[in-house]
Design a protein around this motif. Structure first.
Motif, PDB file in Angstrom:
ATOM      1  N   GLY A  70       0.805  -1.215   0.000  1.00  0.00           N
ATOM      2  CA  GLY A  70       0.000   0.000   0.000  1.00  0.00           C
ATOM      3  C   GLY A  70       0.837   1.263   0.000  1.00  0.00           C
ATOM      4  N   TRP A  71       0.277   2.303  -0.558  1.00  0.00           N
ATOM      5  CA  TRP A  71       0.888   3.632  -0.567  1.00  0.00           C
ATOM      6  C   TRP A  71      -0.168   4.658  -0.209  1.00  0.00           C
ATOM      7  CZ3 TRP A  71       2.160  -0.124  -3.998  1.00  0.00           C
ATOM      8  CH2 TRP A  71       3.512  -0.355  -4.279  1.00  0.00           C
ATOM      9  N   VAL A  72       0.270   5.808   0.293  1.00  0.00           N
ATOM     10  CA  VAL A  72      -0.616   6.952   0.480  1.00  0.00           C
ATOM     11  C   VAL A  72       0.053   8.168  -0.138  1.00  0.00           C
ATOM     12  CG1 VAL A  72      -1.751   6.100   2.560  1.00  0.00           C
ATOM     13  CG2 VAL A  72       0.380   7.382   2.768  1.00  0.00           C
ATOM     14  N   VAL A  73      -0.760   9.151  -0.506  1.00  0.00           N
ATOM     15  CA  VAL A  73      -0.233  10.358  -1.131  1.00  0.00           C
ATOM     16  C   VAL A  73      -1.084  11.540  -0.710  1.00  0.00           C
ATOM     17  CG1 VAL A  73      -1.598  10.017  -3.237  1.00  0.00           C
ATOM     18  CG2 VAL A  73       0.439  11.450  -3.319  1.00  0.00           C
ATOM     19  N   ASP A  74      -0.418  12.653  -0.393  1.00  0.00           N
ATOM     20  CA  ASP A  74      -1.135  13.896  -0.137  1.00  0.00           C
ATOM     21  C   ASP A  74      -1.456  14.559  -1.469  1.00  0.00           C
ATOM     22  OD1 ASP A  74      -0.935  13.687   2.655  1.00  0.00           O
ATOM     23  OD2 ASP A  74       1.093  14.512   2.621  1.00  0.00           O
ATOM     24  N   LYS A  75      -2.656  15.039  -1.601  1.00  0.00           N
ATOM     25  CA  LYS A  75      -3.031  15.756  -2.821  1.00  0.00           C
ATOM     26  C   LYS A  75      -2.515  17.195  -2.720  1.00  0.00           C
ATOM     27  CE  LYS A  75      -7.186  13.202  -4.157  1.00  0.00           C
ATOM     28  NZ  LYS A  75      -8.631  13.331  -4.464  1.00  0.00           N
ATOM     29  N   VAL A  76      -1.528  17.501  -3.529  1.00  0.00           N
ATOM     30  CA  VAL A  76      -0.927  18.836  -3.483  1.00  0.00           C
ATOM     31  C   VAL A  76      -1.486  19.726  -4.578  1.00  0.00           C
ATOM     32  CG1 VAL A  76       1.180  18.032  -2.412  1.00  0.00           C
ATOM     33  CG2 VAL A  76       0.994  18.029  -4.893  1.00  0.00           C
ATOM     34  N   ALA A  77      -2.419  19.224  -5.352  1.00  0.00           N
ATOM     35  CA  ALA A  77      -3.042  20.014  -6.407  1.00  0.00           C
ATOM     36  C   ALA A  77      -4.421  19.426  -6.688  1.00  0.00           C
ATOM     37  CB  ALA A  77      -2.190  20.001  -7.671  1.00  0.00           C
ATOM     38  N   ASP A  78      -5.154  20.091  -7.541  1.00  0.00           N
ATOM     39  CA  ASP A  78      -6.491  19.617  -7.898  1.00  0.00           C
ATOM     40  C   ASP A  78      -6.355  18.533  -8.955  1.00  0.00           C
ATOM     41  OD1 ASP A  78      -9.169  19.334  -8.094  1.00  0.00           O
ATOM     42  OD2 ASP A  78      -9.523  21.177  -9.209  1.00  0.00           O
ATOM     43  N   VAL A  79      -5.990  17.316  -8.523  1.00  0.00           N
ATOM     44  CA  VAL A  79      -5.711  16.223  -9.447  1.00  0.00           C
ATOM     45  C   VAL A  79      -6.900  15.281  -9.534  1.00  0.00           C
ATOM     46  CG1 VAL A  79      -3.211  16.283  -9.169  1.00  0.00           C
ATOM     47  CG2 VAL A  79      -4.579  14.919  -7.604  1.00  0.00           C
ATOM     48  N   THR A  80      -7.099  14.722 -10.712  1.00  0.00           N
ATOM     49  CA  THR A  80      -8.161  13.744 -10.923  1.00  0.00           C
ATOM     50  C   THR A  80      -7.646  12.351 -10.590  1.00  0.00           C
ATOM     51  OG1 THR A  80      -7.546  13.342 -13.224  1.00  0.00           O
ATOM     52  CG2 THR A  80      -9.061  15.177 -12.786  1.00  0.00           C
ATOM     53  N   THR A  81      -8.551  11.385 -10.530  1.00  0.00           N
ATOM     54  CA  THR A  81      -8.138   9.994 -10.319  1.00  0.00           C
ATOM     55  C   THR A  81      -7.222   9.542 -11.444  1.00  0.00           C
ATOM     56  OG1 THR A  81     -10.209   9.505  -9.166  1.00  0.00           O
ATOM     57  CG2 THR A  81      -8.962   7.632 -10.001  1.00  0.00           C
ATOM     58  N   ALA A  82      -7.519   9.962 -12.669  1.00  0.00           N
ATOM     59  CA  ALA A  82      -6.664   9.607 -13.801  1.00  0.00           C
ATOM     60  C   ALA A  82      -5.248  10.148 -13.612  1.00  0.00           C
ATOM     61  CB  ALA A  82      -7.266  10.131 -15.101  1.00  0.00           C
ATOM     62  N   ASP A  83      -5.130  11.372 -13.082  1.00  0.00           N
ATOM     63  CA  ASP A  83      -3.808  11.949 -12.808  1.00  0.00           C
ATOM     64  C   ASP A  83      -3.070  11.123 -11.757  1.00  0.00           C
ATOM     65  OD1 ASP A  83      -4.208  14.098 -14.563  1.00  0.00           O
ATOM     66  OD2 ASP A  83      -5.178  15.298 -13.001  1.00  0.00           O
ATOM     67  N   LEU A  84      -3.791  10.723 -10.707  1.00  0.00           N
ATOM     68  CA  LEU A  84      -3.173   9.922  -9.651  1.00  0.00           C
ATOM     69  C   LEU A  84      -2.672   8.591 -10.186  1.00  0.00           C
ATOM     70  CD1 LEU A  84      -5.742  10.553  -6.767  1.00  0.00           C
ATOM     71  CD2 LEU A  84      -3.388  11.387  -6.861  1.00  0.00           C
ATOM     72  N   VAL A  85      -3.492   7.943 -11.020  1.00  0.00           N
ATOM     73  CA  VAL A  85      -3.096   6.662 -11.615  1.00  0.00           C
ATOM     74  C   VAL A  85      -1.839   6.842 -12.464  1.00  0.00           C
ATOM     75  CG1 VAL A  85      -3.756   4.864 -13.257  1.00  0.00           C
ATOM     76  CG2 VAL A  85      -5.409   5.681 -11.581  1.00  0.00           C
ATOM     77  N   GLU A  86      -1.831   7.882 -13.277  1.00  0.00           N
ATOM     78  CA  GLU A  86      -0.674   8.123 -14.154  1.00  0.00           C
ATOM     79  C   GLU A  86       0.598   8.339 -13.353  1.00  0.00           C
ATOM     80  OE1 GLU A  86       0.593  11.985 -16.477  1.00  0.00           O
ATOM     81  OE2 GLU A  86      -0.947  10.918 -17.643  1.00  0.00           O
ATOM     82  N   HIS A  87       0.531   9.198 -12.325  1.00  0.00           N
ATOM     83  CA  HIS A  87       1.716   9.457 -11.509  1.00  0.00           C
ATOM     84  C   HIS A  87       2.179   8.205 -10.779  1.00  0.00           C
ATOM     85  CE1 HIS A  87       0.563  13.826 -11.848  1.00  0.00           C
ATOM     86  NE2 HIS A  87       1.868  13.886 -12.021  1.00  0.00           N
ATOM     87  N   PHE A  88       1.212   7.429 -10.306  1.00  0.00           N
ATOM     88  CA  PHE A  88       1.559   6.201  -9.591  1.00  0.00           C
ATOM     89  C   PHE A  88       2.291   5.222 -10.508  1.00  0.00           C
ATOM     90  CE2 PHE A  88       0.620   1.848  -8.268  1.00  0.00           C
ATOM     91  CZ  PHE A  88       1.091   1.881  -6.964  1.00  0.00           C
ATOM     92  N   LEU A  89       1.757   4.996 -11.706  1.00  0.00           N
ATOM     93  CA  LEU A  89       2.377   4.049 -12.637  1.00  0.00           C
ATOM     94  C   LEU A  89       3.785   4.486 -13.001  1.00  0.00           C
ATOM     95  CD1 LEU A  89      -0.630   3.285 -15.024  1.00  0.00           C
ATOM     96  CD2 LEU A  89       0.239   1.871 -13.173  1.00  0.00           C
ATOM     97  N   ILE A  90       3.973   5.777 -13.228  1.00  0.00           N
ATOM     98  CA  ILE A  90       5.300   6.283 -13.579  1.00  0.00           C
ATOM     99  C   ILE A  90       6.278   6.065 -12.438  1.00  0.00           C
ATOM    100  CG2 ILE A  90       6.632   8.372 -14.082  1.00  0.00           C
ATOM    101  CD1 ILE A  90       4.143   9.424 -15.546  1.00  0.00           C
ATOM    102  N   GLN A  91       5.854   6.435 -11.217  1.00  0.00           N
ATOM    103  CA  GLN A  91       6.759   6.333 -10.075  1.00  0.00           C
ATOM    104  C   GLN A  91       7.118   4.890  -9.744  1.00  0.00           C
ATOM    105  OE1 GLN A  91       5.746   8.690  -6.595  1.00  0.00           O
ATOM    106  NE2 GLN A  91       6.674   7.172  -5.232  1.00  0.00           N
ATOM    107  N   ILE A  92       6.139   3.994  -9.781  1.00  0.00           N
ATOM    108  CA  ILE A  92       6.364   2.631  -9.297  1.00  0.00           C
ATOM    109  C   ILE A  92       7.028   1.741 -10.341  1.00  0.00           C
ATOM    110  CG2 ILE A  92       5.235   0.571  -8.371  1.00  0.00           C
ATOM    111  CD1 ILE A  92       5.313   3.104  -6.548  1.00  0.00           C
ATOM    112  N   TYR A  93       6.671   1.910 -11.624  1.00  0.00           N
ATOM    113  CA  TYR A  93       7.142   0.964 -12.627  1.00  0.00           C
ATOM    114  C   TYR A  93       8.316   1.463 -13.475  1.00  0.00           C
ATOM    115  CZ  TYR A  93       3.005  -1.792 -11.563  1.00  0.00           C
ATOM    116  OH  TYR A  93       2.057  -2.542 -10.918  1.00  0.00           O
ATOM    117  N   SER A  94       8.668   2.733 -13.370  1.00  0.00           N
ATOM    118  CA  SER A  94       9.720   3.258 -14.248  1.00  0.00           C
ATOM    119  C   SER A  94      11.048   2.544 -14.041  1.00  0.00           C
ATOM    120  CB  SER A  94       9.894   4.762 -14.024  1.00  0.00           C
ATOM    121  OG  SER A  94       8.786   5.465 -14.514  1.00  0.00           O
ATOM    122  N   GLU A  95      11.330   2.157 -12.796  1.00  0.00           N
ATOM    123  CA  GLU A  95      12.618   1.506 -12.523  1.00  0.00           C
ATOM    124  C   GLU A  95      12.437   0.108 -11.949  1.00  0.00           C
ATOM    125  OE1 GLU A  95      14.776   4.135 -10.017  1.00  0.00           O
ATOM    126  OE2 GLU A  95      15.102   5.616 -11.593  1.00  0.00           O
TER     127      GLU A  95
END
Length: 323
Positions: free
Chosen positions: A286-311
């Motif tokens: 599990g992970w948690v994230v503070d919303k630092v901007a007006d982000v949509t669920t799609a934005d959250l999914v995109e950022h998560f995939l980039i951060q977790i799977y890039s390396e």
């Protein structure tokens, strides 16, 4: 804090192209990185109606002292550059997922001459095969205890291994058949490594061939009237089946995927990933994230995939995300 009007780009100066932009504070530090299909439209949204912005976005814009951008050819290039800059600058206002706790993994130290099965936490080590993560360490130990009947791989520390080697006799696990006792030469390094690799194959979801092999050996032993051996093989089959029962079946046997679920409110979001291998849940995290901007669920999914799977060294064939 700065007045956004003091550093708002001049009208017409922002290109109408895909690109990546950076907000910097008064010391030149990058505090936010974003990407856009249309730079002018996206950046103007920060300055057109300040009161309509998400409160944390307002804080970011007022903390910034200037903004710059880089034009790219495609959205894919923008995505790559955004990730590169977030990694390089670690901006304080960007979405960053953090573990909600330190999860234990089942690890097999294939980088050692005599591989060891153990519970590990923290940073991953090169040459070690990991399975999980699991919610509790006891769940790993219960599974390992069942599997050692069939795959008696070493579980002892280096110190215990050396001591038993010097004494010339195995530890208790060796005496009860839950370790092949490579410390005293009961098996060769090659034979022990093969056991470790079979253990890894079973944990990776290739379970059917091991159960079928044991069932075949049990029938042959019974036909040859080797009833004690047949009984041991029967118990080994039951041990493997009990280990499998601890892992819920959620999809067909051929399915290897990560299943991702989100739950969110106005302030933060929580993510759970279930690691499905061979149709069974092999671990979760599990992970948690503070919303630092007006982000949509799609934005959250995109950022998560980039951060977790890039390396990541292990990306499944499928990743299932919220629709």
């Amino acid at each position: 804090m700065a007045d956004p009007a003091t550093y708002r780009p001049a009208p017409g100066s922002i290109p109408e192209s895909p690109g990546v932009y950076r907000f910097r504070d008064e010391h030149g530090r990058v505090i936010y990185v974003g990407k856009a299909k249309h730079l002018r439209q996206r950046l103007n949204s920060y300055f057109a109606d300040f009161s309509a912005l998400h409160p944390r976005t307002q804080t970011m814009v007022r903390t910034a002292a200037r903004v710059d951008w880089t034009v790219v050819a495609t959205e894919v290039e923008a995505l790559q550059l955004e990730y590169s800059w977030i990694k390089e600058f670690d901006p304080r206002f960007n979405v960053r997922y953090r573990d909600d706790k330190s999860y234990p993994y089942l690890a097999v130290t294939l980088d050692e001459d005599f591989p060891r099965v153990m519970v590990m936490r923290g940073a991953k080590r090169k040459g070690v095969r990991y399975f999980g993560p699991y919610s509790h360490a006891w769940a790993i130990r219960e599974t390992v205890d069942q599997l050692l009947r069939v795959f008696p791989v070493r579980t002892c520390s280096a110190g215990v291994f050396r001591r038993q080697h010097q004494l010339g006799r195995p530890c208790l696990l060796g005496d009860i058949g839950k370790c092949s006792a490579p410390c005293v030469g009961r098996v060769s390094p090659e034979e022990h490594r093969l056991l470790a690799e079979d253990f890894c194959d079973f944990m990776a979801g290739h379970t059917t061939r091991f159960i079928k092999r044991l069932e075949r050996d049990m029938r042959e032993a019974a036909a040859a009237q080797e009833y004690e051996r047949a009984a041991r093989l029967r118990d080994d089959i039951r041990a493997l089946e009990r280990a499998l029962e601890k892992q819920a079946v959620v999809l067909p046997d051929s399915t290897d995927c990560d299943m991702i679920a989100f739950a969110e409110d106005e302030l933060e979001a929580a993510v759970q990933v279930f690691y499905v291998r061979g149709g069974r849940i092999r671990g979760q995290r599990g992970w948690v994230v503070d919303k630092v901007a007006d982000v949509t669920t799609a934005d959250l999914v995109e950022h998560f995939l980039i951060q977790i799977y890039s390396e990541s060294e292990s990306v499944p064939r499928e990743v299932l995300v919220p629709a």
